[in-house]
Design a protein around this motif. Structure first.
Motif: not given
Length: 355
Positions: A139-141, A183-193, A219-223
């Motif tokens: 997931i990233e947002f 300010d806008w920050q990007y955050m990706p998180i692994d959901l493989t487990p 904003d711009d939330v994707f899984l």
């Protein structure tokens, strides 16, 4: 005038003199001279030396090795759909300019900055099923954070919850101290487990009511669930006078094995000892079978391995074929055998004849 023979005038006759016409020259056609251009020599082509510029070798483009599918709906919050926004004292709301927006026309605001301070959750949520056969999942947002909290009583967080019981499955993101970059920050998180599970994606901001507000814009939330692609080996195809083309040659997924049949054991005949000259029969060398090119099979049906010979009599036929390949019967072989028999017979007859 008319006169006699001595010249005396006898009579005179008046007559009109017809004037002799004077010849008038008729103007002849004078040809108009055609303007003839001066002779212009044709230039002789002179070879101009030129330098052959070698073709530019293209840099192979990186071919992606995975194929990803987005599982969340309305990740840009451009529609009033798919996300659950619960009514609380600081309820979440869709927001547009002048509020922060990362892309598109809207984002979503957790913490509801215009409302008065209160003890309140402010969350958005959506149920999603992560495929079990995915190679990876993440997931990233993007988030825009603001906080005046100093005692750690407020929270910014992302949880995975059970969609039925709301039990906590995982606490994916809970920064401490709180983000306050504004300010806008990007955050990706692994959901493989968490492949093979249906979970509730739960973004939340909690304010403890002490008058120091915490706000979070999303904003711009994707899984993404990602799958491997077929391995491709880039092959450079040279083309004269043009840019080379990179062609992907797929690597075959499976090459069926070739079953090697063992040759039947055939006893070698023992030569008959004779006192005469020995004729040695040299067996012709068996040709080594050459395996043809392997056939690439895309879909292989798994079945139990069969025995090499399933038809009655196939084993005996195979043994006979191997024997013929080891000692092929030719005209030379028959002649050699006949010669050996003849020599043996003559030798026996000489020895057996009475002296």
């Amino acid at each position: 005038y008319l006169r006699d023979s001595v010249g005396t005038l006898i009579d005179e006759y008046p007559y009109l003199i017809t004037p002799t016409p004077t010849h008038t020259a008729t103007a002849m056609h004078t040809p108009t001279p055609t303007s003839t251009s001066a002779y212009t020599p044709t230039p002789t082509a002179t070879a101009t030396p030129f330098t052959v510029t070698p073709a530019v070798t293209p840099t192979p483009t990186t071919i992606p090795t995975v194929n990803c599918v987005s599982l969340l709906f309305n990740g840009g919050f451009e529609e009033d759909a798919y996300w659950q926004l619960h009514r609380t004292p600081l309820w979440p709301t869709y927001a547009g300019p002048p509020n922060p927006v990362h892309s598109g026309a809207r984002s979503v605001m957790l913490g509801n900055r215009p409302l008065p301070e209160a003890i309140s959750y402010s969350s958005v949520r959506q149920v999603v099923s992560i495929p079990a056969d995915a190679q990876t999942a993440r997931i990233e947002f993007w988030f825009w954070a603001q906080t005046d909290d100093v005692d750690g009583g407020d929270r910014q967080q992302l949880l995975l919850l059970d969609p039925i019981s709301y039990a906590r499955v995982a606490d994916l993101w809970r920064p401490s101290p709180l983000h306050n970059e504004r300010d806008w920050q990007y955050m990706p998180i692994d959901l493989t487990p968490y492949r093979g599970q249906s979970v509730l994606i739960y973004f939340n901001v909690f304010n403890d009511g002490d008058g120091r507000r915490t706000v979070l814009f999303l904003d711009d939330v994707f899984l993404f669930a990602c799958y491997p692609l077929v391995t491709a080996t880039p092959t450079v195809m040279a083309m004269e006078g043009a840019m080379a083309e990179v062609v992907a040659t797929p690597t075959p997924a499976f090459i069926p094995p070739v079953t090697a049949f063992a040759e039947a054991a055939v006893p070698k005949p023992s030569p008959v000892p004779t006192s005469g000259p020995t004729v040695t029969i040299m067996p012709k060398a068996s040709p080594v079978p050459t395996l043809g090119p392997a056939v690439t099979t895309i879909a292989v049906k798994e079945e139990a391995a069969e025995a090499p010979f399933t038809v009655p009599g196939a084993a005996a036929a195979h043994a006979s074929e191997m024997l013929f390949q080891r000692w092929p019967i030719t005209s030379v072989t028959i002649g050699a055998l006949a010669g050996a028999v003849l020599v043996a017979f003559i030798t026996w007859w000489i020895r057996s004849a009475p002296s």
